[in-house]
Write an enzyme that holds these catalytic residues in place. Structure first.
Site, mmCIF file in Angstrom:
data_model
loop_
_atom_site.group_PDB
_atom_site.id
_atom_site.type_symbol
_atom_site.label_atom_id
_atom_site.label_comp_id
_atom_site.label_asym_id
_atom_site.label_seq_id
_atom_site.Cartn_x
_atom_site.Cartn_y
_atom_site.Cartn_z
ATOM 1 N N ASN A 151 -10.471 -16.886 -5.745
ATOM 2 C CA ASN A 151 -9.420 -16.006 -5.232
ATOM 3 C C ASN A 151 -8.271 -16.909 -4.772
ATOM 4 O O ASN A 151 -8.429 -17.734 -3.883
ATOM 5 C CB ASN A 151 -9.948 -15.171 -4.073
ATOM 6 C CG ASN A 151 -8.933 -14.152 -3.580
ATOM 7 O OD1 ASN A 151 -7.720 -14.298 -3.783
ATOM 8 N ND2 ASN A 151 -9.419 -13.110 -2.914
ATOM 9 N N GLY A 192 -13.076 -10.531 -6.042
ATOM 10 C CA GLY A 192 -11.660 -10.773 -5.800
ATOM 11 C C GLY A 192 -11.071 -12.000 -6.451
ATOM 12 O O GLY A 192 -9.936 -12.384 -6.153
ATOM 13 N N HIS A 267 -14.731 -2.065 -29.614
ATOM 14 C CA HIS A 267 -14.807 -0.856 -28.801
ATOM 15 C C HIS A 267 -13.766 -0.947 -27.694
ATOM 16 O O HIS A 267 -13.249 -2.027 -27.394
ATOM 17 C CB HIS A 267 -16.200 -0.681 -28.195
ATOM 18 C CG HIS A 267 -16.674 -1.888 -27.422
ATOM 19 N ND1 HIS A 267 -17.365 -2.922 -28.009
ATOM 20 C CD2 HIS A 267 -16.535 -2.231 -26.120
ATOM 21 C CE1 HIS A 267 -17.643 -3.845 -27.113
ATOM 22 N NE2 HIS A 267 -17.148 -3.454 -25.943
ATOM 23 N N ASP A 352 -15.265 -11.089 -29.397
ATOM 24 C CA ASP A 352 -16.508 -10.516 -28.909
ATOM 25 C C ASP A 352 -17.224 -9.808 -30.058
ATOM 26 O O ASP A 352 -16.589 -9.193 -30.915
ATOM 27 C CB ASP A 352 -16.176 -9.527 -27.783
ATOM 28 C CG ASP A 352 -17.396 -8.931 -27.139
ATOM 29 O OD1 ASP A 352 -18.250 -9.694 -26.666
ATOM 30 O OD2 ASP A 352 -17.493 -7.678 -27.098
ATOM 31 N N GLU A 381 -18.226 -14.849 -31.501
ATOM 32 C CA GLU A 381 -19.512 -14.770 -30.808
ATOM 33 C C GLU A 381 -20.606 -14.560 -31.852
ATOM 34 O O GLU A 381 -20.786 -13.477 -32.379
ATOM 35 C CB GLU A 381 -19.527 -13.618 -29.806
ATOM 36 C CG GLU A 381 -20.867 -13.488 -29.086
ATOM 37 C CD GLU A 381 -21.019 -12.195 -28.311
ATOM 38 O OE1 GLU A 381 -21.999 -12.081 -27.552
ATOM 39 O OE2 GLU A 381 -20.182 -11.283 -28.474
ATOM 40 N N ASP A 456 -23.777 -14.341 -20.689
ATOM 41 C CA ASP A 456 -24.816 -13.510 -21.297
ATOM 42 C C ASP A 456 -26.212 -14.098 -21.208
ATOM 43 O O ASP A 456 -27.168 -13.470 -21.682
ATOM 44 C CB ASP A 456 -24.479 -13.264 -22.776
ATOM 45 C CG ASP A 456 -23.372 -12.251 -22.968
ATOM 46 O OD1 ASP A 456 -23.295 -11.301 -22.175
ATOM 47 O OD2 ASP A 456 -22.566 -12.416 -23.902
ATOM 48 N N ASP A 524 -27.285 -11.673 -16.129
ATOM 49 C CA ASP A 524 -26.363 -10.751 -15.482
ATOM 50 C C ASP A 524 -27.133 -9.791 -14.565
ATOM 51 O O ASP A 524 -28.120 -9.199 -14.991
ATOM 52 C CB ASP A 524 -25.634 -9.971 -16.595
ATOM 53 C CG ASP A 524 -24.793 -8.829 -16.074
ATOM 54 O OD1 ASP A 524 -24.272 -8.945 -14.956
ATOM 55 O OD2 ASP A 524 -24.661 -7.825 -16.793
ATOM 56 N N ARG A 528 -23.589 -14.593 -12.844
ATOM 57 C CA ARG A 528 -22.165 -14.413 -12.559
ATOM 58 C C ARG A 528 -21.883 -14.535 -11.063
ATOM 59 O O ARG A 528 -20.984 -13.896 -10.524
ATOM 60 C CB ARG A 528 -21.698 -13.052 -13.092
ATOM 61 C CG ARG A 528 -21.972 -12.890 -14.574
ATOM 62 C CD ARG A 528 -21.593 -11.519 -15.111
ATOM 63 N NE ARG A 528 -22.017 -11.388 -16.515
ATOM 64 C CZ ARG A 528 -21.782 -10.331 -17.284
ATOM 65 N NH1 ARG A 528 -21.120 -9.298 -16.779
ATOM 66 N NH2 ARG A 528 -22.199 -10.277 -18.533
#
Length: 653
Positions: A151, A192, A267, A352, A381, A456, A524, A528
Site C-alpha cells: 500500500n 489495500g 471471459h 490467461d 499460461e 495458482d 489460494d 496470496r
C-alpha cells in the site's frame, strides 16, 4: 521370431538424429537406427507422420556393418509448413515385424523395442523466421499480486474501497475465503495494495535485480484478484487510475524495468460494462437486453439467466472470441485494449488460460503487438509441455513462430520440486529437462518463464519444507500450519539451491512476490498473503540479490550453451558456456564458462571427480565464497559437496 539382440536409437545423440531437437521448416533431418542381429533384416523402415495425419513409410538404407551390428539411415526434409512430425521404426524379418519407438515415459533420447505400435518420437518444426525478443531472454521477472504487495500510503489508507469489499484490519492478517448471501465463495476481501505501492517499491525491485514486472490483473473488477474484468479500459480505482499506470511504466522504464500486463480475454465478469448482470453500470449489458452491443459477445442457452461460463462459475461468463466486434474491441480497433495499454507503456501481455483462446485470436494479438512494438512480449499460461499441448481436440501451435514468445514453465517447477523432495533422482530429472530441450525451439527454450511459484500454486518454501499434502488438512489447519525449525532449515536450504538453478538455467527466471524473503502458504488464498515488509528473511533476500547479480554479470548464464555434465543419484550439474565471442543465437557476447553443481541429498556428503576437460581447463572460483578456488587437472575437477549443498564456479579468464 526375429533373432535380434539389440536395436538402438537415441534422439539426443547426433549420430542417430541430426540436427538435435526442434528444426525450422525445410531443414534436412538425418535419422539412424542400429540393429544387432544374426541375420540381416529384410527391411528396416522409418514410419513418419506429418501433423499427426499424413503417413509415410520410408525404407532405410544399410550404411555400415560391424560384425552383427548394422547401421541404417534415412533422410527427410521438414515440411514447408510448421507443425509436428512423429516417427518410429519397423524392423521386418521372416514375415515378423518389431517396432522401435520412444520410451514408455515419452522422454525422448534412448527408446525401446516393442511388439506393437510404439509411442512416437516428436520433431517440432517451426517457422524459420521465428524469434523471441533478445532483451527478454536476458531478463529477471517479478510477479506482483497488487492487492497484497504494498500500500503506497504510509498511513495505511485504502484507496477508493468498494462497498461490498471487506478490508482486513491489519496488513499481516491471514487471508480467508468469504461467502455471499447464497453461500457461494467470493473474493471480496482486500488489504489495500495499489499501484502507488508498486511505484514506491521500484527502488527495492531495482536493487533486487528485477528487469520485468508481471502484474496480475489490474483492470476494474469486483474481486480482489481482478480475473472478473469489469472494464478493460480502466484501472481498478482501488489500485489507482490510468494516469498512475502511465507514470508507473515511465518510472519503471527509467530504471530499466518493463511492465507486462495480465490479459483475461476468455471471459469477463458478470458485473461488467459488457454483461452488467447486477445493473451497476449505466451501459446496457448483454444480460439486460438482446439489443446490447455486447449481446453477441456471449453464448446464451436461455437468455438472460443461462449462459456459458468459465468452469461453470456464473460470475465469469465466457465470451465468443470469434465475434468480430469483440476482436475489434480487444485487438484490432484503433483504440483496442491491446493498443490502448501498450500506448500507455505496457511492454507485453501474459494471456490467461491461453488454451481456451482460439489460435486465430492469439495470432491476431501477436500481430497487433509486434506492429506496435517488435520487441514486445507475449506470454501464455500453459501448464504442460507447450510444444504438443492439445486443447479441445486441437494441437496448439504456441511455439511455432506465429503465437507466443514465452510460456509459464510449470514443468520446470514440477521437475525440480520432485527432485528436491526426493520423488525423482537426477537421471529422471535430466530426462524430463532434456524432453523440453528437445521439443522446444531454441528461441523459446531460452525465453520460457521459469517460475517456482505463482498465484495458482502453493508457496515454494512451504512445499520444500515438507508440508503435509493440502488434502490431508482442513482449511483451518492449512491457515495455521507452520513447519518445525528443522523443516524450515531444510526448506530454506533447498530453496537456495533451487533458486540457484532458476537463475543459472536457460530461460527467464520469475520470482513470485515474497518468495525471495521466505513467504509461505498453501494454495489460494494462503499463497496470496501480503508481502512481509519489515519482517523479511534478510539472509534469503541477500542470497537472491547475489545470485541475480551473477546472472546479470555473466552472459553465459543467460544465453550461453547448456551442457549437462553430472547426472548421478541426487547430484546434478551443468555448464553454461560462451566461446568464440558468440552466444547460442550468434550475438556478440563475452566468453565465459560457469559450472553449477547441486547435491539434493538430505544427509550424504560426497566427493566428486567431474570430467569437464572438454569445456574447461583452467582454474574455477566460487564468486559467493571468497578464496574458494579449484584447479582442473587432467580434465577433471575434484571437490567435496555437502548435503543440500551447491556451488557455482566460474572459470578464471
Amino acid at each position: 521370431m526375429i533373432a535380434l539382440t539389440e536395436v538402438f536409437h537415441d534422439s539426443h545423440n547426433r549420430l542417430f538424429r541430426s540436427p538435435f531437437g526442434a528444426v525450422p521448416c525445410g531443414q534436412k533431418i538425418d535419422l539412424a537406427l542400429e540393429v544387432n542381429s544374426v541375420n540381416q533384416p529384410e527391411q528396416v523402415v522409418l514410419r513418419l507422420w506429418k501433423y499427426g495425419r499424413q503417413e509415410e513409410k520410408i525404407p532405410m538404407q544399410l550404411t555400415e556393418v560391424r560384425e552383427q551390428r548394422r547401421l541404417y539411415r534415412a533422410s527427410i526434409v521438414a515440411p514447408e509448413r510448421h507443425g509436428l512430425l512423429w516417427y518410429y521404426f519397423l524392423v521386418v524379418e521372416g514375415g515378423c515385424t518389431l517396432y522401435y519407438g520412444n520410451n514408455t515415459r515419452q522422454w525422448g533420447g534412448i527408446g525401446q523395442l516393442y511388439d506393437h505400435e510404439p509411442p512416437s518420437y516428436q520433431i517440432t518444426v517451426y517457422q524459420p523466421t521465428a524469434a523471441t525478443p533478445h532483451w527478454f531472454k536476458d531478463a529477471v521477472m517479478y510477479q506482483i499480486f497488487v492487492d497484497r504487495f504494498c500500500n503506497g500510503y504510509q498511513e495505511g489508507k485504502v484507496l477508493n474501497p468498494k462497498q461490498h469489499c471487506v478490508i482486513y484490519p491489519y496488513w499481516q492478517a491471514t487471508p480467508r475465503y468469504g461467502q455471499d448471501a447464497t453461500g457461494k465463495t467470493v473474493c471480496y476481501d482486500c488489504f489495500g495494495g495499489n499501484l502507488y505501492g508498486v511505484m514506491k517499491k521500484l527502488p527495492y525491485l531495482k536493487e533486487l535485480g528485477i528487469t520485468v514486472i508481471y502484474l496480475n490483473p489490474i483492470f476494474e473488477a469486483s474481486s480482489n484478484h481482478k480475473y472478473d474484468t469489469g472494464d478493460y479500459k480502466k484501472i481498478d480505482p482501488m489500485y489507482g487510475d490510468n494516469d498512475l499506470f502511465r507514470e508507473l511504466c515511465s518510472k519503471a522504464r527509467d530504471l530499466g524495468i518493463s511492465i507486462i500486463l495480465d490479459g483475461v480475454f476468455s471471459h469477463t465478469g458478470s458485473n461488467s460494462i459488457y454483461f452488467n448482470r447486477d445493473g451497476n453500470y449505466p451501459s446496457v449489458g448483454a444480460y439486460q437486453s438482446k439489443d446490447s452491443p455486447y449481446y453477441e459477445w456471449y453464448r446464451f442457452s436461455e437468455w438472460p439467466d443461462k449462459y456459458d461460463c468459465w468452469w461453470g462459475i456464473d460470475t465469469l461468463p465466457n465470451v465468443n472470441e470469434d465475434n468480430p466486434s469483440y476482436q475489434e474491441f480487444i485487438i484490432t480497433g484503433e483504440d483496442s485494449v491491446i493498443k490502448y495499454w501498450m500506448k500507455l507503456g505496457a511492454k507485453g501481455w501474459r494471456l490467461d488460460v491461453v488454451d481456451e483462446l482460439p489460435a486465430a485470436f492469439v495470432k491476431k494479438i501477436r500481430t497487433t503487438m509486434k506492429q506496435m512494438d517488435p520487441d514486445s512480449v507475449l506470454i501464455g499460461e500453459v501448464w504442460e509441455d507447450a510444444s504438443n499441448k492439445v486443447s479441445y481436440g486441437e494441437m496448439r501451435e504456441y511455439l511455432l513462430g506465429e503465437e507466443l514468445d514465452s510460456v509459464m514453465n510449470y514443468p520446470f517447477r514440477n521437475i525440480w520440486l520432485d527432485f528436491f523432495l526426493g520423488r525423482s533422482d537426477a537421471l529422471a530429472t535430466h530426462h524430463q529437462l532434456m524432453k523440453l530441450y528437445e521439443n522446444y525451439p531454441r528461441e523459446h527454450f531460452y525465453s520460457t518463464m521459469n517460475l517456482l511459484g505463482s498465484h495458482d500454486v502453493e508457496r515454494v518454501l512451504t512445499l520444500l519444507s515438507g508440508a503435509p499434502p493440502a488434502d490431508s488438512l482442513s482449511r483451518e489447519e492449512q491457515e495455521v500450519y507452520e513447519p518445525t525449525p528443522e523443516q524450515l532449515r531444510v526448506g530454506l536450504a533447498r530453496l537456495k539451491l533451487l533458486s540457484l538453478i532458476q537463475m543459472t538455467f536457460p530461460g527467464v527466471p520469475c520470482i513470485y512476490y515474497g518468495d525471495e524473503v521466505g513467504l509461505q502458504g498453501y494454495k489460494d488464498p494462503l499463497n496470496r498473503r501480503t508481502y512481509p515488509w519489515g519482517q523479511e528473511n534478510q539472509e534469503l533476500l541477500d542470497w537472491y540479490k547475489s545470485i541475480i547479480a551473477l546472472r546479470h554479470q555473466h552472459a553465459a548464464l543467460r544465453t550461453g550453451q547448456w551442457i549437462p555434465v553430472l547426472v548421478q543419484g541426487q547430484l546434478y550439474g551443468y555448464i553454461r558456456k560462451i566461446a568464440g565471442g558468440k552466444d547460442v543465437f550468434g550475438r556478440d557476447q563475452e566468453n565465459g564458462t560457469v559450472l553449477v553443481i547441486i547435491n539434493g541429498a538430505l544427509r550424504e556428503q560426497t566427493n566428486l571427480s567431474i570430467n569437464i576437460g572438454n569445456w574447461c581447463q583452467g582454474a574455477l572460483v566460487n564468486p559467493l565464497m571468497e578464496g574458494e578456488r579449484y584447479q582442473v587437472r587432467d580434465g577433471f575437477l575434484h571437490l567435496s559437496l555437502g548435503a543440500l549443498d551447491g556451488k557455482i564456479l566460474i572459470e578464471e579468464g
